[in-house]
Design a protein around this motif. Structure first.
Motif, mmCIF file in Angstrom:
data_model
loop_
_atom_site.group_PDB
_atom_site.id
_atom_site.type_symbol
_atom_site.label_atom_id
_atom_site.label_comp_id
_atom_site.label_asym_id
_atom_site.label_seq_id
_atom_site.Cartn_x
_atom_site.Cartn_y
_atom_site.Cartn_z
ATOM 1 N N ASP A 6 -4.521 -0.662 1.944
ATOM 2 C CA ASP A 6 -4.033 -0.019 3.320
ATOM 3 C C ASP A 6 -5.336 -0.129 4.196
ATOM 4 N N ALA A 7 -5.192 -0.911 5.113
ATOM 5 C CA ALA A 7 -6.488 -1.182 6.128
ATOM 6 C C ALA A 7 -7.292 0.168 6.604
ATOM 7 N N THR A 8 -6.489 1.204 6.743
ATOM 8 C CA THR A 8 -7.358 2.265 7.229
ATOM 9 C C THR A 8 -7.685 3.255 5.909
ATOM 10 N N ALA A 9 -6.777 3.485 5.267
ATOM 11 C CA ALA A 9 -7.103 4.544 4.249
ATOM 12 C C ALA A 9 -8.083 3.956 3.278
ATOM 13 N N ASP A 10 -7.773 2.476 3.001
ATOM 14 C CA ASP A 10 -8.588 1.761 1.700
ATOM 15 C C ASP A 10 -9.793 1.278 2.040
ATOM 16 N N SER B 189 0.693 -1.094 -0.089
ATOM 17 C CA SER B 189 0.063 0.111 -0.082
ATOM 18 C C SER B 189 0.968 1.216 -0.043
ATOM 19 N N HIS C 206 -13.357 7.004 -3.168
ATOM 20 C CA HIS C 206 -11.630 6.732 -3.000
ATOM 21 C C HIS C 206 -10.925 6.355 -4.144
ATOM 22 N N MET D 37 -11.249 1.299 6.187
ATOM 23 C CA MET D 37 -11.945 1.688 7.064
ATOM 24 C C MET D 37 -12.307 3.329 6.967
ATOM 25 N N ASP D 38 -11.622 4.170 6.383
ATOM 26 C CA ASP D 38 -11.861 5.402 6.335
ATOM 27 C C ASP D 38 -12.187 5.815 4.883
#
Length: 268
Positions: A255-259, A233, A267, A261-262
């Motif tokens: 990316d677990a957060t950017a791609d 990522s 996106h 969760m958020d």
């Protein structure tokens, strides 16, 4: 049990292949060089402290013995037990050597020491990298003789990998990251040793790094990756798709957060 859980709970379409692998995670290859493996219940196996703390320590480390070094005694015992238990109904894979030479050097010497070596004693760093390459080739020849295969055979499998076949030539180099060192550093201290392994295996089946490869992508086109290139990522996916050969698979990690969760609907 793992595959059944994925199917019943997550409804994932994981293939039900009839095989079982022996997997010591990152503890396996370092143990062959005398690094203490750390294996605890409920945790993934890992490795202990570096064993090359002074320059002369390199001369004390023997090349790995396929039958006696590190976790090899346990691996052989488990291999024999699984072969007996499966009674020919399952393919039992003997573990392979996945760590690349830079990854091994980092584990054996320590990250900070390697960077100091590149400035203070680059000749020693080259010696260490060559030792890692020679040791892997020596161990691989012993393994191939034991199993009756050739180095380029796809002959092993991790227990958690169901989407592709592993190959003896796989290179796992998680410690390669263009935010930590320059392209010139990579060209001098790492890439020549990748080429040696590529020549030995007649090409690299799979190249993996969790770091950012963005600045190194052009150089990687000179490395004969035949099947799949991991794109973390942190690596520029658009550049990777533009630069790397069109006939290899780009394995992109989210990316677990950017791609996830958020991420918003726009996106991607």
């Amino acid at each position: 049990r793992w595959k059944l859980w994925l199917y019943h709970v997550l409804r994932e379409d994981t293939p039900f292949d009839l095989w079982v692998g022996i997997d010591y995670a990152t503890a396996y290859e370092p143990s062959l060089f005398g690094v203490v493996p750390i294996i605890a219940e409920g945790r993934e196996p890992t490795y202990g402290q570096p064993v090359i703390n002074r320059l002369h320590d390199l001369d004390r480390i023997p090349r790995p013995d396929f039958f006696r070094s590190g976790l090899m005694l346990q691996a052989h015992a488990m291999y024999e037990a699984l072969c007996d238990l499966s009674r020919g109904k399952l393919k039992v894979f003997f573990p392979g050597f996945a760590r690349g030479p830079w990854s091994m050097a980092t584990i054996l010497r320590g990250f900070n020491n390697l960077f100091l070596d590149s400035i203070d004693q680059p000749v020693f760093l080259h010696r260490l990298m060559q030792f890692c390459v020679d040791a892997r080739q020596s161990w691989e020849r012993q393994r191939c003789l034991f199993l009756g295969i050739s180095p380029e055979d796809s002959s092993w499998q991790w227990k958690y990998v169901a989407y592709r076949n592993n190959s003896s030539s796989d290179l796992f180099e998680d410690e390669i990251d263009c935010t930590l060192f320059s392209i010139d550093f990579y060209r001098e201290f790492i890439f020549p040793y990748h080429l040696q392994l590529s020549d030995f295996y007649h090409g690299i089946h799979y190249f993996h790094s969790c770091g950012s490869l963005t600045d190194f992508l052009d150089e990687l086109t000179k490395l004969p990756v035949k099947h799949m290139q991991h794109i973390s990522s942190k690596t520029d996916l658009a550049k990777a798709a533009r630069v790397l050969p069109a006939d290899i698979i780009l394995q992109y990690s989210l990316d677990a957060t950017a791609d996830v969760m958020d991420a918003t609907p726009d996106h991607f």
